[in-house]
Design an enzyme around this catalytic site. Structure first.
Site, PDB file in Angstrom:
ATOM      1  N   GLY A 257      23.829   0.112  10.776  1.00  0.00           N
ATOM      2  CA  GLY A 257      24.478  -0.423   9.396  1.00  0.00           C
ATOM      3  C   GLY A 257      24.456  -0.419   8.419  1.00  0.00           C
ATOM      4  O   GLY A 257      24.924  -1.783   7.521  1.00  0.00           O
TER       5      GLY A 257
ATOM      6  N   GLU B 262      26.298   7.823   8.754  1.00  0.00           N
ATOM      7  CA  GLU B 262      25.592   9.030   8.116  1.00  0.00           C
ATOM      8  C   GLU B 262      24.088   8.532   7.940  1.00  0.00           C
ATOM      9  O   GLU B 262      22.924   7.326   7.731  1.00  0.00           O
ATOM     10  CB  GLU B 262      25.985   9.046   6.283  1.00  0.00           C
TER      11      GLU B 262
ATOM     12  N   GLN C 149      22.492  -9.482   6.826  1.00  0.00           N
ATOM     13  CA  GLN C 149      22.020  -9.505   5.375  1.00  0.00           C
ATOM     14  C   GLN C 149      23.672  -9.972   5.118  1.00  0.00           C
ATOM     15  O   GLN C 149      24.064  -9.856   4.247  1.00  0.00           O
ATOM     16  CB  GLN C 149      22.709  -7.975   4.940  1.00  0.00           C
TER      17      GLN C 149
ATOM     18  N   CYS D 165      24.661 -31.141  -6.913  1.00  0.00           N
ATOM     19  CA  CYS D 165      24.217 -31.608  -5.900  1.00  0.00           C
ATOM     20  C   CYS D 165      23.869 -31.185  -4.429  1.00  0.00           C
ATOM     21  O   CYS D 165      23.154 -32.405  -3.444  1.00  0.00           O
ATOM     22  CB  CYS D 165      24.622 -32.863  -6.320  1.00  0.00           C
TER      23      CYS D 165
ATOM     24  N   HIS E  83      21.394 -13.531   3.842  1.00  0.00           N
ATOM     25  CA  HIS E  83      22.127 -13.546   2.368  1.00  0.00           C
ATOM     26  C   HIS E  83      23.380 -14.545   2.037  1.00  0.00           C
ATOM     27  O   HIS E  83      23.989 -14.754   1.507  1.00  0.00           O
ATOM     28  CB  HIS E  83      22.910 -12.166   1.677  1.00  0.00           C
TER      29      HIS E  83
ATOM     30  N   SER F  98      22.836   0.005   3.976  1.00  0.00           N
ATOM     31  CA  SER F  98      22.147   1.442   3.607  1.00  0.00           C
ATOM     32  C   SER F  98      21.264   1.593   3.283  1.00  0.00           C
ATOM     33  O   SER F  98      21.078   2.168   2.679  1.00  0.00           O
ATOM     34  CB  SER F  98      24.314   1.880   2.264  1.00  0.00           C
TER      35      SER F  98
HETATM   36  C1  BV8 Z   1      16.225 -10.406  -5.137  1.00  0.00           C
HETATM   37  C2  BV8 Z   1      25.637 -11.990  -0.486  1.00  0.00           C
HETATM   38  C3  BV8 Z   1      13.932 -11.624  -6.484  1.00  0.00           C
HETATM   39  C4  BV8 Z   1      26.701 -12.101  -1.260  1.00  0.00           C
HETATM   40  C5  BV8 Z   1      24.405  -9.615  -1.241  1.00  0.00           C
HETATM   41  C6  BV8 Z   1      17.216  -6.163 -11.211  1.00  0.00           C
HETATM   42  C7  BV8 Z   1      17.049  -7.763 -11.461  1.00  0.00           C
HETATM   43  C8  BV8 Z   1      17.055  -7.876 -10.307  1.00  0.00           C
HETATM   44  C9  BV8 Z   1      17.395  -7.727  -9.139  1.00  0.00           C
HETATM   45  C10 BV8 Z   1      17.057  -6.238  -9.561  1.00  0.00           C
HETATM   46  C11 BV8 Z   1      17.116  -5.938 -10.067  1.00  0.00           C
HETATM   47  N1  BV8 Z   1      17.233  -3.986  -9.148  1.00  0.00           N
HETATM   48  C12 BV8 Z   1      17.016  -4.121  -8.389  1.00  0.00           C
HETATM   49  C13 BV8 Z   1      16.958  -5.954  -8.128  1.00  0.00           C
HETATM   50  C14 BV8 Z   1      16.971  -6.053  -6.590  1.00  0.00           C
HETATM   51  C15 BV8 Z   1      18.186  -7.060  -5.965  1.00  0.00           C
HETATM   52  C16 BV8 Z   1      18.811  -5.292  -4.918  1.00  0.00           C
HETATM   53  O1  BV8 Z   1      18.539  -4.704  -4.475  1.00  0.00           O
HETATM   54  N2  BV8 Z   1      19.581  -4.606  -5.820  1.00  0.00           N
HETATM   55  C17 BV8 Z   1      20.036  -3.178  -5.445  1.00  0.00           C
HETATM   56  C18 BV8 Z   1      21.864  -3.157  -5.461  1.00  0.00           C
HETATM   57  C19 BV8 Z   1      19.298  -2.055  -7.136  1.00  0.00           C
HETATM   58  N3  BV8 Z   1      18.440  -7.799  -5.119  1.00  0.00           N
HETATM   59  C20 BV8 Z   1      18.461  -8.968  -4.711  1.00  0.00           C
HETATM   60  O2  BV8 Z   1      18.792  -9.152  -6.799  1.00  0.00           O
HETATM   61  C21 BV8 Z   1      18.542  -9.780  -4.029  1.00  0.00           C
HETATM   62  N4  BV8 Z   1      17.258 -10.445  -5.218  1.00  0.00           N
HETATM   63  O3  BV8 Z   1      16.016  -9.641  -5.635  1.00  0.00           O
HETATM   64  O4  BV8 Z   1      15.219 -12.067  -5.598  1.00  0.00           O
HETATM   65  C22 BV8 Z   1      14.871 -11.272  -7.591  1.00  0.00           C
HETATM   66  C23 BV8 Z   1      15.536 -12.064  -8.007  1.00  0.00           C
HETATM   67  C24 BV8 Z   1      15.490 -12.068  -9.428  1.00  0.00           C
HETATM   68  C25 BV8 Z   1      15.130 -10.821 -10.396  1.00  0.00           C
HETATM   69  C26 BV8 Z   1      14.140 -10.347  -9.925  1.00  0.00           C
HETATM   70  C27 BV8 Z   1      14.357 -10.277  -8.093  1.00  0.00           C
HETATM   71  C28 BV8 Z   1      18.884 -10.270  -3.727  1.00  0.00           C
HETATM   72  C29 BV8 Z   1      20.054  -9.607  -3.207  1.00  0.00           C
HETATM   73  C30 BV8 Z   1      21.076 -10.221  -2.567  1.00  0.00           C
HETATM   74  C31 BV8 Z   1      22.897 -10.101  -2.143  1.00  0.00           C
HETATM   75  N5  BV8 Z   1      23.404 -10.448  -1.909  1.00  0.00           N
HETATM   76  N6  BV8 Z   1      25.250 -10.501   0.031  1.00  0.00           N
HETATM   77  C32 BV8 Z   1      28.202 -11.546  -0.518  1.00  0.00           C
HETATM   78  O5  BV8 Z   1      28.265 -11.185   0.039  1.00  0.00           O
HETATM   79  O6  BV8 Z   1      29.062 -12.385  -1.556  1.00  0.00           O
HETATM   80  S1  BV8 Z   1      24.077  -8.005  -0.657  1.00  0.00           S
HETATM   81  C33 BV8 Z   1      25.426  -7.281  -0.053  1.00  0.00           C
HETATM   82  O7  BV8 Z   1      24.404  -6.403   0.378  1.00  0.00           O
HETATM   83  C34 BV8 Z   1      25.572  -7.625   1.392  1.00  0.00           C
HETATM   84  O8  BV8 Z   1      24.791  -8.704   1.936  1.00  0.00           O
HETATM   85  C35 BV8 Z   1      25.443  -6.090   1.931  1.00  0.00           C
HETATM   86  O9  BV8 Z   1      25.652  -6.616   3.403  1.00  0.00           O
HETATM   87  C36 BV8 Z   1      24.513  -5.969   1.532  1.00  0.00           C
HETATM   88  C37 BV8 Z   1      23.669  -4.428   1.768  1.00  0.00           C
HETATM   89  O10 BV8 Z   1      24.713  -4.320   1.740  1.00  0.00           O
HETATM   90  P1  BV8 Z   1      25.374  -3.340   3.489  1.00  0.00           P
HETATM   91  O11 BV8 Z   1      25.281  -4.078   4.266  1.00  0.00           O
HETATM   92  O12 BV8 Z   1      23.903  -2.412   3.942  1.00  0.00           O
HETATM   93  O13 BV8 Z   1      26.381  -2.696   2.394  1.00  0.00           O
HETATM   94  P2  BV8 Z   1      27.007  -0.930   2.667  1.00  0.00           P
HETATM   95  O14 BV8 Z   1      28.502  -1.375   1.950  1.00  0.00           O
HETATM   96  O15 BV8 Z   1      26.098  -0.453   1.265  1.00  0.00           O
HETATM   97  O16 BV8 Z   1      26.800  -0.241   3.309  1.00  0.00           O
HETATM   98  C38 BV8 Z   1      26.927  -0.252   4.529  1.00  0.00           C
HETATM   99  C39 BV8 Z   1      26.176   0.805   5.628  1.00  0.00           C
HETATM  100  O17 BV8 Z   1      27.365   0.541   6.803  1.00  0.00           O
HETATM  101  C40 BV8 Z   1      26.716   2.689   4.663  1.00  0.00           C
HETATM  102  O18 BV8 Z   1      24.925   2.782   5.585  1.00  0.00           O
HETATM  103  C41 BV8 Z   1      27.791   2.620   6.159  1.00  0.00           C
HETATM  104  O19 BV8 Z   1      26.723   4.042   5.989  1.00  0.00           O
HETATM  105  C42 BV8 Z   1      27.621   1.997   7.265  1.00  0.00           C
HETATM  106  N7  BV8 Z   1      28.174   2.266   8.429  1.00  0.00           N
HETATM  107  C43 BV8 Z   1      29.740   1.609   7.903  1.00  0.00           C
HETATM  108  N8  BV8 Z   1      30.390   2.153   8.948  1.00  0.00           N
HETATM  109  C44 BV8 Z   1      29.718   1.999  10.095  1.00  0.00           C
HETATM  110  C45 BV8 Z   1      28.649   1.888   9.156  1.00  0.00           C
HETATM  111  N9  BV8 Z   1      27.621   2.549  10.406  1.00  0.00           N
HETATM  112  C46 BV8 Z   1      27.364   2.126  11.821  1.00  0.00           C
HETATM  113  N10 BV8 Z   1      28.849   2.282  12.007  1.00  0.00           N
HETATM  114  C47 BV8 Z   1      29.605   1.916  11.254  1.00  0.00           C
HETATM  115  N11 BV8 Z   1      31.192   1.966  11.945  1.00  0.00           N
END
Ligand code: BV8
Length: 252
Positions: A191, A219, A100, A129, A118, A193
């Protein structure tokens, strides 16, 4: 159950491992995660900026956020967790990385079979374009407050080549990610969530297809409840350790 017992449980001759990766893997490389305490930028939540609406409303603000991330990324290097996935592939038991993350660190670590579901922050694309260009080493990356225009059509804005919330994933990449999952008998979830769909649905799919799921996180997450094993700790330590023990157990 300790790591040695988990390794003994999962080690087998025809292992096909896919790794499903989130921003936690790049934390040790200095990259901010999305939802952790470092997920804020100038009092904005990352996921409020990663949308087409935010870009439409204030493209300069969104580009300044990407520039801030790029400045960190230009100093970032892959860490032992990225390298461990490259070794997994080199030994022939890692079939693919579904990431991701948009930071490109897996590729720099030498992993070949990657699908960046992503998108990729180092590229920008024209909003009209479809021209692409790298921007990570351009002077634009430095010029806070400036907007980049397409060098091809000259009239339209460039946007980061990533998938924002409310945008659909590239169908070819999504199909490739699903193909990795379908071939997998051992899924590493590293890594993440596990809250961003549709990617967050993949561990359940793998499980339903009979794969073992091992989570590496600091976690518990929503994925923990469907994981066969959750290894709690920083993945830059736990993943290389696990993979090293797996190679030993398998004599490879
Ligand atoms: C989609 C790119 C179909 C940009 C990213 C309402 C309307 C429309 C859509 C939705 C809606 N409700 C829900 C959705 C779907 C939505 C979604 O899921 N929302 C969530 C938040 C509820 N998804 C979308 O919109 C996707 N498209 O569904 O298309 C559609 C279309 C239209 C209408 C309906 C459906 C597109 C999602 C893509 C978003 N783009 N990134 C950029 O990066 O600039 S998402 C972003 O989140 C990043 O890519 C990131 O990687 C990703 C996931 O997050 P995580 O990687 O898990 O990061 P996070 O910080 O959350 O967690 C870090 C984890 O690491 C933690 O667990 C932590 O404990 C752990 N950690 C930390 N340190 C360590 C560790 N683990 C191990 N070792 C360590 N040292």
């Amino acid at each position: 159950m300790n790591v040695d017992s988990i390794v003994r449980k999962v080690a087998k001759s025809n292992l096909k491992i896919t790794s499903l990766v989130g921003s936690g893997i790049s934390k040790a490389s200095g990259m901010p995660t999305f939802r952790g305490e470092d997920g804020m930028w100038n009092n904005y939540k990352a996921q409020d900026l990663a949308t087409p609406f935010a870009f439409q409303k204030n493209p300069i603000l969104v580009w300044d956020w990407y520039r801030a991330r790029m400045r960190i990324l230009l100093k970032a290097k892959p860490n032992p967790a990225h390298q461990a996935l490259t070794e997994l592939e080199a030994k022939g038991i890692g079939i693919g990385v579904v990431t991701q993350n948009v930071d490109g660190l897996h590729e720099i670590a030498g992993t070949q079979n990657i699908v960046e579901v992503h998108g990729r922050i180092r590229y920008a694309r024209c909003i009209s374009c479809n021209h692409y260009e790298r921007w990570d080493n351009s002077e634009f990356a430095e010029n806070v407050g400036e907007l980049p225009y397409c060098s091809e059509c000259k009239i339209n804005l460039l946007r980061p080549d990533v998938v924002w919330f409310h945008e659909t994933l590239d169908p070819d990449k999504w199909t490739k990610a699903q193909n990795y999952i379908e071939q997998t008998n051992l899924l590493f979830v590293i890594g993440t969530s596990g809250v961003v769909y549709p990617v967050a649905s993949l561990p359940q799919v793998a499980k339903q297809m009979g794969a073992i799921v091992v989570e590496f996180n600091i976690e518990e997450t929503p994925i923990s409840s469907i994981s066969d094993y959750s290894i709690i700790g920083p993945c830059e330590k736990t993943l290389p350790e696990f993979i090293g023990k797996l190679f030993e157990e398998m004599g490879i």
